[in-house]
Design a protein around this motif. Structure first.
Motif, PDB file in Angstrom:
ATOM      1  N   LEU A 109       0.934  -1.358  -0.007  1.00 33.77           N
ATOM      2  CA  LEU A 109       0.063   0.379   0.318  1.00 33.77           C
ATOM      3  C   LEU A 109       0.748   1.011   0.083  1.00 33.77           C
ATOM      4  O   LEU A 109       2.117   1.515   0.659  1.00 33.77           O
ATOM      5  CB  LEU A 109      -0.789   0.031   0.820  1.00 33.77           C
ATOM      6  CG  LEU A 109      -1.914  -1.358   1.423  1.00 33.77           C
ATOM      7  CD1 LEU A 109      -2.471  -1.353   2.576  1.00 33.77           C
ATOM      8  CD2 LEU A 109      -2.663  -0.838   0.294  1.00 33.77           C
ATOM      9  N   ARG A 110       0.935   2.832  -0.774  1.00 29.80           N
ATOM     10  CA  ARG A 110       1.354   3.635  -0.793  1.00 29.80           C
ATOM     11  C   ARG A 110      -0.200   4.417   0.027  1.00 29.80           C
ATOM     12  O   ARG A 110      -1.503   4.961  -0.312  1.00 29.80           O
ATOM     13  CB  ARG A 110       1.697   3.856  -1.643  1.00 29.80           C
ATOM     14  CG  ARG A 110       2.176   3.535  -2.311  1.00 29.80           C
ATOM     15  CD  ARG A 110       3.910   3.447  -2.207  1.00 29.80           C
ATOM     16  NE  ARG A 110       4.695   2.556  -2.690  1.00 29.80           N
ATOM     17  CZ  ARG A 110       4.980   0.972  -2.530  1.00 29.80           C
ATOM     18  NH1 ARG A 110       4.321   0.794  -1.248  1.00 29.80           N
ATOM     19  NH2 ARG A 110       6.121   0.661  -3.100  1.00 29.80           N
ATOM     20  N   ARG A 111       0.848   5.078   1.112  1.00 30.58           N
ATOM     21  CA  ARG A 111      -0.440   5.863   2.283  1.00 30.58           C
ATOM     22  C   ARG A 111      -0.454   7.434   1.730  1.00 30.58           C
ATOM     23  O   ARG A 111      -0.006   7.065   0.449  1.00 30.58           O
ATOM     24  CB  ARG A 111      -0.218   6.130   3.236  1.00 30.58           C
ATOM     25  CG  ARG A 111      -0.078   4.221   3.911  1.00 30.58           C
ATOM     26  CD  ARG A 111      -1.210   3.817   3.572  1.00 30.58           C
ATOM     27  NE  ARG A 111      -2.188   2.511   4.838  1.00 30.58           N
ATOM     28  CZ  ARG A 111      -2.697   1.906   4.699  1.00 30.58           C
ATOM     29  NH1 ARG A 111      -4.302   2.527   4.196  1.00 30.58           N
ATOM     30  NH2 ARG A 111      -3.151   0.469   5.628  1.00 30.58           N
ATOM     31  N   GLN A 112      -0.751   8.304   1.971  1.00 27.53           N
ATOM     32  CA  GLN A 112      -0.837   9.897   1.589  1.00 27.53           C
ATOM     33  C   GLN A 112       0.593  10.232   2.465  1.00 27.53           C
ATOM     34  O   GLN A 112       1.299  10.066   3.078  1.00 27.53           O
ATOM     35  CB  GLN A 112      -1.802  10.498   3.099  1.00 27.53           C
ATOM     36  CG  GLN A 112      -3.071  10.638   2.240  1.00 27.53           C
ATOM     37  CD  GLN A 112      -3.930  11.269   3.328  1.00 27.53           C
ATOM     38  OE1 GLN A 112      -3.640  12.004   4.151  1.00 27.53           O
ATOM     39  NE2 GLN A 112      -5.121  11.077   3.208  1.00 27.53           N
ATOM     40  N   GLY A 113       1.431  10.989   1.459  1.00 28.21           N
ATOM     41  CA  GLY A 113       2.487  11.808   0.950  1.00 28.21           C
ATOM     42  C   GLY A 113       2.975  10.833   0.756  1.00 28.21           C
ATOM     43  O   GLY A 113       4.554  11.148   0.228  1.00 28.21           O
ATOM     44  N   GLU A 114       2.639   9.608  -0.141  1.00 31.05           N
ATOM     45  CA  GLU A 114       3.961   8.832  -1.174  1.00 31.05           C
ATOM     46  C   GLU A 114       2.807   8.870  -2.526  1.00 31.05           C
ATOM     47  O   GLU A 114       1.528   9.223  -2.459  1.00 31.05           O
ATOM     48  CB  GLU A 114       3.727   7.064  -0.578  1.00 31.05           C
ATOM     49  CG  GLU A 114       3.905   7.154   1.251  1.00 31.05           C
ATOM     50  CD  GLU A 114       4.325   5.902   1.190  1.00 31.05           C
ATOM     51  OE1 GLU A 114       5.199   4.877   2.278  1.00 31.05           O
ATOM     52  OE2 GLU A 114       3.152   5.037   1.607  1.00 31.05           O
ATOM     53  N   VAL A 115       3.486   8.053  -3.287  1.00 31.22           N
ATOM     54  CA  VAL A 115       2.910   7.872  -4.625  1.00 31.22           C
ATOM     55  C   VAL A 115       3.093   7.090  -5.044  1.00 31.22           C
ATOM     56  O   VAL A 115       4.003   5.974  -5.064  1.00 31.22           O
ATOM     57  CB  VAL A 115       4.159   8.531  -5.641  1.00 31.22           C
ATOM     58  CG1 VAL A 115       3.414   9.380  -7.056  1.00 31.22           C
ATOM     59  CG2 VAL A 115       4.088  10.213  -4.923  1.00 31.22           C
ATOM     60  N   TRP A 116       1.995   6.293  -5.827  1.00 30.96           N
ATOM     61  CA  TRP A 116       2.288   4.326  -6.507  1.00 30.96           C
ATOM     62  C   TRP A 116       2.627   5.426  -7.958  1.00 30.96           C
ATOM     63  O   TRP A 116       2.459   6.004  -8.271  1.00 30.96           O
ATOM     64  CB  TRP A 116       0.194   4.335  -6.278  1.00 30.96           C
ATOM     65  CG  TRP A 116       0.172   4.314  -5.761  1.00 30.96           C
ATOM     66  CD1 TRP A 116      -1.592   5.901  -5.151  1.00 30.96           C
ATOM     67  CD2 TRP A 116      -0.794   3.448  -4.975  1.00 30.96           C
ATOM     68  NE1 TRP A 116      -2.722   5.086  -4.060  1.00 30.96           N
ATOM     69  CE2 TRP A 116      -2.122   3.268  -4.182  1.00 30.96           C
ATOM     70  CE3 TRP A 116       0.109   1.875  -5.409  1.00 30.96           C
ATOM     71  CZ2 TRP A 116      -1.695   2.255  -3.589  1.00 30.96           C
ATOM     72  CZ3 TRP A 116      -0.425   0.762  -4.138  1.00 30.96           C
ATOM     73  CH2 TRP A 116      -1.467   1.422  -3.034  1.00 30.96           C
ATOM     74  N   GLY A 117       3.275   4.103  -8.137  1.00 31.63           N
ATOM     75  CA  GLY A 117       4.660   3.934  -9.070  1.00 31.63           C
ATOM     76  C   GLY A 117       3.636   3.465 -10.589  1.00 31.63           C
ATOM     77  O   GLY A 117       2.728   2.318 -10.489  1.00 31.63           O
ATOM     78  N   ALA A 118       3.924   3.690 -11.634  1.00 37.26           N
ATOM     79  CA  ALA A 118       3.488   3.564 -12.823  1.00 37.26           C
ATOM     80  C   ALA A 118       4.080   1.377 -12.681  1.00 37.26           C
ATOM     81  O   ALA A 118       5.742   0.777 -12.541  1.00 37.26           O
ATOM     82  CB  ALA A 118       3.487   4.275 -14.183  1.00 37.26           C
ATOM     83  N   ASP A 119       3.053   0.440 -13.435  1.00 31.77           N
ATOM     84  CA  ASP A 119       3.738  -0.546 -14.089  1.00 31.77           C
ATOM     85  C   ASP A 119       3.291  -1.029 -15.102  1.00 31.77           C
ATOM     86  O   ASP A 119       2.383  -0.370 -15.753  1.00 31.77           O
ATOM     87  CB  ASP A 119       3.486  -1.493 -12.921  1.00 31.77           C
ATOM     88  CG  ASP A 119       4.150  -2.248 -13.069  1.00 31.77           C
ATOM     89  OD1 ASP A 119       5.400  -2.577 -13.068  1.00 31.77           O
ATOM     90  OD2 ASP A 119       3.602  -4.425 -12.871  1.00 31.77           O
ATOM     91  N   ASP A 120       3.350  -2.521 -15.834  1.00 36.60           N
ATOM     92  CA  ASP A 120       3.165  -2.523 -16.980  1.00 36.60           C
ATOM     93  C   ASP A 120       1.330  -2.541 -17.132  1.00 36.60           C
ATOM     94  O   ASP A 120       1.000  -3.135 -17.874  1.00 36.60           O
ATOM     95  CB  ASP A 120       3.691  -3.545 -17.867  1.00 36.60           C
ATOM     96  CG  ASP A 120       3.582  -4.142 -16.864  1.00 36.60           C
ATOM     97  OD1 ASP A 120       3.313  -4.691 -16.271  1.00 36.60           O
ATOM     98  OD2 ASP A 120       3.931  -5.603 -17.746  1.00 36.60           O
ATOM     99  N   ASP A 121       1.064  -3.168 -15.582  1.00 29.67           N
ATOM    100  CA  ASP A 121      -0.897  -2.699 -16.027  1.00 29.67           C
ATOM    101  C   ASP A 121      -0.800  -2.404 -15.901  1.00 29.67           C
ATOM    102  O   ASP A 121      -2.489  -1.711 -16.145  1.00 29.67           O
ATOM    103  CB  ASP A 121      -1.072  -4.608 -14.273  1.00 29.67           C
ATOM    104  CG  ASP A 121      -0.245  -5.736 -15.024  1.00 29.67           C
ATOM    105  OD1 ASP A 121      -1.374  -6.412 -15.393  1.00 29.67           O
ATOM    106  OD2 ASP A 121       0.831  -5.745 -14.074  1.00 29.67           O
TER     107      ASP A 121
END
Length: 422
Positions: A93-105
């Motif tokens: 999980l990525r919480r507030q203040g963090e960033v989700w990274g893109a992936d091939d999906d």
């Protein structure tokens, strides 16, 4: 026409003349799609290619079972150590203040949404797809493409455009999983109208897939289009949608035989692990129903193939019974290219339950930020986007689809679409 029982149907079990959908609610659901897909994608990556069977040179030992959830992760086929995402098999999980990274999906779907939005169109041409890939995918360094997508990209650099980039004469990987990862979102751009969704997705699917793999990708597109006929999600609703989407699978081909086989095993009441083990024996060991990947002597026994991962995805769909967490857990533990089925169903169920439903499952402090530049390039704001903005672009694409492809009505005064039904 795809026949599926819908909450929008009349008491006489007849389809209404039109369906009205709230744009603001749909935007919330698109947010849920991106958030659910990211959670499931990154969770599935922990076990990606950890367990693919024991055929050929690559042997990975016994498959995971439900007892392995929360326990140490095993190395995948490329590594001697556990995943650097999580030392244990658990939700990422990525919480507030963090960033989700893109992936091939997620990243090629992001590109397709961007191209539809910027070109102000409902159907991309082969040239638009090629130019978009060449602009937004790195050519020299790590570009997070594999198998058929990589081959298609290589062919684009020589001047070819889809569908030539998936022609078996040009692309020997045309029956791999790639198109599934990149085209599901077209179903969400065409709410309640799978035929329109398939028309929009036809060329994007055939950027990297043909034959059986294209059928399988179309199955997922239809599932996502039908999702807009429901509010919330249950296993029964998903099963109805799957039975309707099954109509795109051609008779006497391995995809429909896989579907029927996995469904029968689920209906028999046996545990999902037993169904998974029987899928491995039937398709990778015995090569039944025309599924001959093992005989092709591919690297890792075709662990990226559309077929075996289709069967695996159906296991998590059926046995997950509409529960977001349970579906992701089963998908993560089933094996093979485990981040792909998890991302598919995490996005679909996330859409059906919306932002609030995903947050109810995982907490209301989840990050809303997405970094497309982790894997792609040449987007605004150094690649940092938000799920709100991504969902808004999706809404504006659907506005155009409703008017131009469905002969529907965009009622901005009441913030809704009125979509004719045949």
């Amino acid at each position: 026409m795809f026949l599926v029982l819908s909450s929008c149907q009349s008491t006489k079990n007849q389809e209404p003349e039109s369906i009205t959908i709230s744009r603001s609610q749909y935007k919330d659901q698109l947010y849920g799609f991106w958030l659910g897909q990211c959670i499931a994608n990154w969770t599935g990556l922990v076990t990606e290619m950890d367990k693919i069977g024991n055929i050929g040179e690559v042997k990975t030992g016994p498959f995971y079972t439900r007892e392995d959830w929360g326990k140490p992760d095993f190395p995948n086929i490329w590594s001697d150590s556990a995943s650097d995402l999580s030392p244990t098999i658990d939700f990422v999980l990525r919480r507030q203040g963090e960033v989700w990274g893109a992936d091939d999906d997620t990243d090629i779907e992001y590109i397709y949404q961007h191209l539809l939005y910027t070109h102000q169109t409902t159907q991309l041409t082969g040239e638009q797809i090629r130019d978009g890939w060449l602009k937004h995918i790195k050519a020299e360094e790590e570009n997070y493409l594999w198998v058929s997508n990589q081959k298609a990209f290589d062919l684009m650099q020589t001047g070819l455009t889809p569908p030539a980039t998936s022609d078996p004469a040009n692309n020997e990987h045309y029956d791999m999983i790639d198109a599934q990862l990149t085209t599901e979102i077209f179903g969400l751009f065409s709410p309640t109208q799978p035929e329109v969704a398939l028309k929009m997705a036809h060329l994007p699917i055939r950027t990297s897939a043909q034959k059986n793999a294209a059928q399988i990708a179309e199955f997922y597109v239809v599932m996502h289009s039908l999702a807009s006929t429901y509010t919330g999600t249950t296993g029964e609703q998903l099963m109805l949608m799957a039975e309707a989407a099954k109509q795109v699978l051609k008779p006497a081909t391995y995809p429909i035989k896989m579907y029927d086989y996995v469904k029968a095993k689920y209906d028999s009441g046996i545990p999902w692990e037993q169904t998974r083990d029987s899928v491995y024996i039937r398709y990778q060991v015995e090569q039944q129903d025309g599924y001959d990947i093992t005989g092709q002597n591919l690297y890792c026994n075709g662990c990226f193939a559309a077929g075996i991962n289709f069967a695996a995805s159906l296991i998590s769909l059926f046995y997950g019974e509409g529960d977001l967490k349970e579906t992701i857990k089963i998908g993560t533990l089933t094996g093979w290219d485990s981040d792909n089925p998890t991302a598919t169903w995490g996005g679909l169920i996330g859409f059906m339950i919306g932002k609030e439903g995903v947050e109810k499952a995982f907490g209301d402090d989840l990050s809303n930020q997405f970094n497309i530049h982790r894997t792609r390039q040449n987007f605004p704001n150094e690649g940092i986007d938000t799920f709100e903005a991504m969902a808004q672009k999706g809404i504006e694409i659907v506005d155009r689809v409703v008017k131009e492809e469905m002969a529907g009505e965009l009622d901005l005064d009441n913030d809704q679409w009125i979509i004719p039904q045949e």
